[in-house]
Design an enzyme around this catalytic site. Structure first.
Site, mmCIF file in Angstrom:
data_model
loop_
_atom_site.group_PDB
_atom_site.id
_atom_site.type_symbol
_atom_site.label_atom_id
_atom_site.label_comp_id
_atom_site.label_asym_id
_atom_site.label_seq_id
_atom_site.Cartn_x
_atom_site.Cartn_y
_atom_site.Cartn_z
ATOM 1 N N ASP A 1 5.369 0.476 12.178
ATOM 2 C CA ASP A 1 4.170 -0.213 11.674
ATOM 3 C C ASP A 1 4.107 -1.670 12.116
ATOM 4 O O ASP A 1 3.126 -2.348 11.834
ATOM 5 C CB ASP A 1 4.112 -0.146 10.143
ATOM 6 C CG ASP A 1 3.844 1.258 9.656
ATOM 7 O OD1 ASP A 1 4.006 1.508 8.449
ATOM 8 O OD2 ASP A 1 3.505 2.119 10.485
ATOM 9 N N ARG B 1 -8.161 -1.142 5.316
ATOM 10 C CA ARG B 1 -7.376 -0.105 4.645
ATOM 11 C C ARG B 1 -5.979 -0.626 4.303
ATOM 12 O O ARG B 1 -5.325 -0.108 3.415
ATOM 13 C CB ARG B 1 -7.232 1.120 5.551
ATOM 14 C CG ARG B 1 -8.521 1.902 5.730
ATOM 15 C CD ARG B 1 -8.239 3.178 6.472
ATOM 16 N NE ARG B 1 -7.051 3.831 5.906
ATOM 17 C CZ ARG B 1 -6.340 4.727 6.577
ATOM 18 N NH1 ARG B 1 -6.671 5.063 7.792
ATOM 19 N NH2 ARG B 1 -5.287 5.296 6.016
ATOM 20 N N CYS C 1 -4.528 12.067 13.302
ATOM 21 C CA CYS C 1 -5.279 10.805 13.278
ATOM 22 C C CYS C 1 -5.010 10.131 14.627
ATOM 23 O O CYS C 1 -4.373 10.688 15.507
ATOM 24 C CB CYS C 1 -4.838 9.927 12.113
ATOM 25 S SG CYS C 1 -3.234 9.187 12.367
ATOM 26 N N LYS D 1 0.846 -1.210 0.000
ATOM 27 C CA LYS D 1 0.000 0.000 0.000
ATOM 28 C C LYS D 1 0.879 1.258 0.000
ATOM 29 O O LYS D 1 0.668 2.182 -0.776
ATOM 30 C CB LYS D 1 -0.864 -0.015 1.249
ATOM 31 C CG LYS D 1 -1.494 1.298 1.653
ATOM 32 C CD LYS D 1 -2.358 1.184 2.876
ATOM 33 C CE LYS D 1 -1.629 1.290 4.175
ATOM 34 N NZ LYS D 1 -1.299 2.662 4.605
ATOM 35 N N ASN D 2 1.913 1.248 0.858
ATOM 36 C CA ASN D 2 2.720 2.458 1.040
ATOM 37 C C ASN D 2 3.741 2.684 -0.060
ATOM 38 O O ASN D 2 4.466 3.677 -0.038
ATOM 39 C CB ASN D 2 3.393 2.446 2.421
ATOM 40 C CG ASN D 2 2.365 2.641 3.534
ATOM 41 O OD1 ASN D 2 1.182 2.922 3.245
ATOM 42 N ND2 ASN D 2 2.763 2.456 4.762
ATOM 43 N N ARG E 1 0.591 14.363 13.380
ATOM 44 C CA ARG E 1 1.057 14.149 12.007
ATOM 45 C C ARG E 1 1.050 15.429 11.162
ATOM 46 O O ARG E 1 0.376 15.542 10.162
ATOM 47 C CB ARG E 1 0.251 13.044 11.356
ATOM 48 C CG ARG E 1 0.352 11.756 12.159
ATOM 49 C CD ARG E 1 -0.305 10.593 11.527
ATOM 50 N NE ARG E 1 0.485 10.070 10.413
ATOM 51 C CZ ARG E 1 0.068 9.030 9.668
ATOM 52 N NH1 ARG E 1 -1.101 8.495 9.908
ATOM 53 N NH2 ARG E 1 0.819 8.587 8.687
HETATM 54 C C1 EPZ Z 1 4.397 6.952 6.527
HETATM 55 O O1 EPZ Z 1 3.608 7.935 7.148
HETATM 56 C C2 EPZ Z 1 3.518 5.717 6.381
HETATM 57 N N1 EPZ Z 1 2.371 6.036 5.518
HETATM 58 C C3 EPZ Z 1 3.037 5.261 7.753
HETATM 59 O O2 EPZ Z 1 2.283 4.071 7.569
HETATM 60 C C4 EPZ Z 1 4.258 4.948 8.607
HETATM 61 O O3 EPZ Z 1 3.842 4.585 9.903
HETATM 62 C C5 EPZ Z 1 5.180 6.182 8.679
HETATM 63 O O4 EPZ Z 1 5.531 6.615 7.347
HETATM 64 C C6 EPZ Z 1 6.460 5.903 9.437
HETATM 65 O O5 EPZ Z 1 7.152 4.855 8.822
HETATM 66 C C7 EPZ Z 1 2.551 6.037 4.170
HETATM 67 O O6 EPZ Z 1 3.640 5.803 3.661
HETATM 68 C C8 EPZ Z 1 1.345 6.337 3.344
HETATM 69 P P1 EPZ Z 1 6.375 10.362 8.591
HETATM 70 P P2 EPZ Z 1 4.123 9.476 7.176
HETATM 71 O O7 EPZ Z 1 6.188 11.620 7.829
HETATM 72 O O8 EPZ Z 1 4.943 9.753 5.996
HETATM 73 C C9 EPZ Z 1 6.693 13.734 11.949
HETATM 74 C C10 EPZ Z 1 0.517 2.601 7.922
HETATM 75 O O9 EPZ Z 1 0.201 2.015 8.936
HETATM 76 N N2 EPZ Z 1 6.514 14.693 10.851
HETATM 77 O O10 EPZ Z 1 7.545 9.498 8.283
HETATM 78 O O11 EPZ Z 1 2.934 10.331 7.441
HETATM 79 C C11 EPZ Z 1 5.452 12.884 12.188
HETATM 80 O O12 EPZ Z 1 4.548 13.548 13.032
HETATM 81 C C12 EPZ Z 1 0.912 4.059 7.979
HETATM 82 O O13 EPZ Z 1 0.603 2.081 6.782
HETATM 83 C C13 EPZ Z 1 6.544 16.049 11.135
HETATM 84 O O14 EPZ Z 1 6.700 16.458 12.291
HETATM 85 O O15 EPZ Z 1 5.061 9.481 8.456
HETATM 86 C C14 EPZ Z 1 6.010 11.634 12.800
HETATM 87 O O16 EPZ Z 1 6.218 11.859 14.191
HETATM 88 C C15 EPZ Z 1 0.642 4.624 9.345
HETATM 89 N N3 EPZ Z 1 6.391 16.943 10.127
HETATM 90 C C16 EPZ Z 1 7.387 11.476 12.136
HETATM 91 O O17 EPZ Z 1 7.705 12.774 11.588
HETATM 92 C C17 EPZ Z 1 6.205 16.531 8.810
HETATM 93 O O18 EPZ Z 1 6.084 17.392 7.913
HETATM 94 C C18 EPZ Z 1 7.412 10.447 10.998
HETATM 95 O O19 EPZ Z 1 6.336 10.724 10.153
HETATM 96 C C19 EPZ Z 1 6.175 15.139 8.543
HETATM 97 C C20 EPZ Z 1 6.338 14.240 9.574
#
Ligand code: EPZ
Length: 421
Positions: free
Chosen positions: A306, A398, A117, A22-23, A122
């Site tokens: 995850d 999902r 969420c 998915k990702n 996020r």
């Molecule tokens: C991706 O989410 C995945 N989703 C998530 O999978 C996964 O848990 C996550 O990466 C971590 O590996 C997809 O790829 C669609 P991040 P993402 O930006 O990109 C902070 C699942 O279960 N952050 O790497 O949204 C954020 O709050 C889902 O399949 C900021 O502060 O995660 C978090 O603490 C859930 N500012 C950390 O960084 C930003 O602009 C990592 O988030 C962006 C992120």
């Protein structure tokens, strides 16, 4: 609405095939916005999030055709409404992945505020900071973020914190920016490398994906060839844990083992026999006495957030105790209260959970929250005495294609039934 009813106690045995990731599919679908002409994408999982992404592209003007051979043709070369509407973004925050491609290709985008969420606030400040540095003018109100750019310029940008979709958004935008863009402290997840490999197959010039620093040399246009999305490492890990927790013997096929090395290592440390082949990983826990092991989540190649919930469930019935520390998201312990209802002994202290193994879990009525927490409840149901009822299972759908069919094929007894109010 639907729920799952799981009869616990069966030892799972047999083989299961992974579906496409998915990702990886979500950013690749968003990247079709960058292309001249159609993309032909195969091995996309049949999941709600993928459907939502296709609906989003279609709502913007993409033409989508489902071919007999399983490939989906997406022609996003004539986007007329560069907008990700609230109704779609609220159900899937990965809709924000259209932002970078829209600004780079069409010079504007209107994206519904993604909001937080269950697992955290996020924010997308890194995405916006990078696009602003590229020259996008960004304004916002309580509902939408508005971006416009006459011409984007190359940047040298360091992410304050590793971000998977942040890396993907800026990498996609940079493919069409004249000049050389450097992104630092990037996410190294296999899905980021997969996106780069796909874009390079379309004519992009991306180097260093999968490492900390990625260099993108802009090109005039991108044209797609056919592409099969890589398999889902988190789905694979989830089914391996299902084999381990039921003292079963499960082989997961169609997976690149190097994407789940740390999961295999953790299972071995917990006392599970693991056999790794070129495109499969097999667990044999038929004579395993599970030993508790600490978990510390980190960006790839560290232990994936995850898989945190799934390994918490595994640790609830392992001998001894362990600490599970969640360092990526600030609220990813929604599953704890539900596991406690099934008899788990878990004490929470901010982002650390202390788990003491119990001899068995007991079936209960529980409700799913975020996608991976839901998967951890299914795993608990597989070993919980008597029956477990899991409500709100749309979360599971999902991210897991036909989860009960795949698990029942391994010997589980799971029924999906409508909830009649
Ligand atoms: C991706 O989410 C995945 N989703 C998530 O999978 C996964 O848990 C996550 O990466 C971590 O590996 C997809 O790829 C669609 P991040 P993402 O930006 O990109 C902070 C699942 O279960 N952050 O790497 O949204 C954020 O709050 C889902 O399949 C900021 O502060 O995660 C978090 O603490 C859930 N500012 C950390 O960084 C930003 O602009 C990592 O988030 C962006 C992120």
């Amino acid at each position: 609405m639907e729920r799952l009813i799981i009869k616990g106690g069966n030892h799972l045995t047999g083989e299961v095939d992974c579906s496409g990731a998915k990702n990886a599919g979500l950013p690749i679908l968003a990247s079709t916005i960058l292309l001249d002409g159609s993309a032909f994408i195969g091995n996309l999982p049949h999941l709600q999030d993928i459907t939502t992404k296709l609906e989003l592209l279609n709502s913007m003007g993409s033409a989508i055709n489902f071919h007999e051979d399983g490939f989906i043709e997406i022609d996003s070369s004539n986007i007329v409404v560069p907008e990700a509407r609230y109704e779609l973004v609220k159900t899937m925050r990965a809709s924000i992945l259209v932002m970078g491609p829209l600004v780079a290709k069409y010079g504007k985008a209107k994206i519904s505020q993604p909001g937080g969420c269950d697992i955290g606030t996020r924010p997308i400040d890194f995405h916006l900071a990078g696009l602003e540095q590229m020259g996008a003018e960004i304004t916002s109100d309580s509902k939408y973020i508005y971006l416009k750019a006459k011409k984007l310029t190359p940047i040298d940008f360091e992410f304050p914190k590793v971000s998977v979709t942040g890396t993907e958004n800026l990498m996609m935008a940079a493919t069409l920016i004249d000049g050389v863009t450097v992104l630092r402290n990037c996410a190294k997840e296999p899905e980021v490398l997969e996106l780069a490999n796909y874009l390079n197959s379309c004519g992009a010039k991306i180097e260093g994906a999968g490492e900390s620093n990625i260099t993108i040399t802009g090109v005039k246009s991108l044209k797609a060839d056919r592409w099969n999305v890589l398999f889902d490492r988190i789905e694979a890990g989830t089914y391996l844990v299902a084999g381990a927790i039921t003292n079963g013997h499960v082989k997961v096929n169609k997976i690149n083992p190097s994407t789940i090395n740390i999961i295999s290592e953790k299972l071995i440390q917990m006392g599970v026999k693991v056999n790794i082949d070129k495109d499969s990983v097999e667990v044999d826990a038929t004579s395993s006495d599970l030993k508790a092991q600490d978990i510390f989540t980190e960006p790839f190649p560290g232990f994936p957030t995850d898989m945190q919930a799934q390994f918490m469930t595994l640790n609830t019935i392992a001998a001894g105790n362990c600490t599970i520390e969640e360092t990526v998201f600030e609220n990813r312990f929604q599953h704890v209260s539900q596991l406690r209802k099934m008899g788990a002994d878990i004490v929470l202290n901010k982002n650390k959970a202390s788990v003491t193994g119990v001899s068995n879990l007991v079936g209960a009525n529980v409700s799913a929250s975020d996608l991976r927490a839901s998967a951890s409840l299914v795993l608990a149901g597989l070993v919980g005495k008597n029956k477990t009822q899991i409500d709100d299972i749309y979360h599971i759908d999902r991210g897991y294609e036909c989860i009960e069919e795949k698990l029942n094929k391994l010997g589980a007894e799971i029924i999906r039934e409508p909830v009649v109010y």
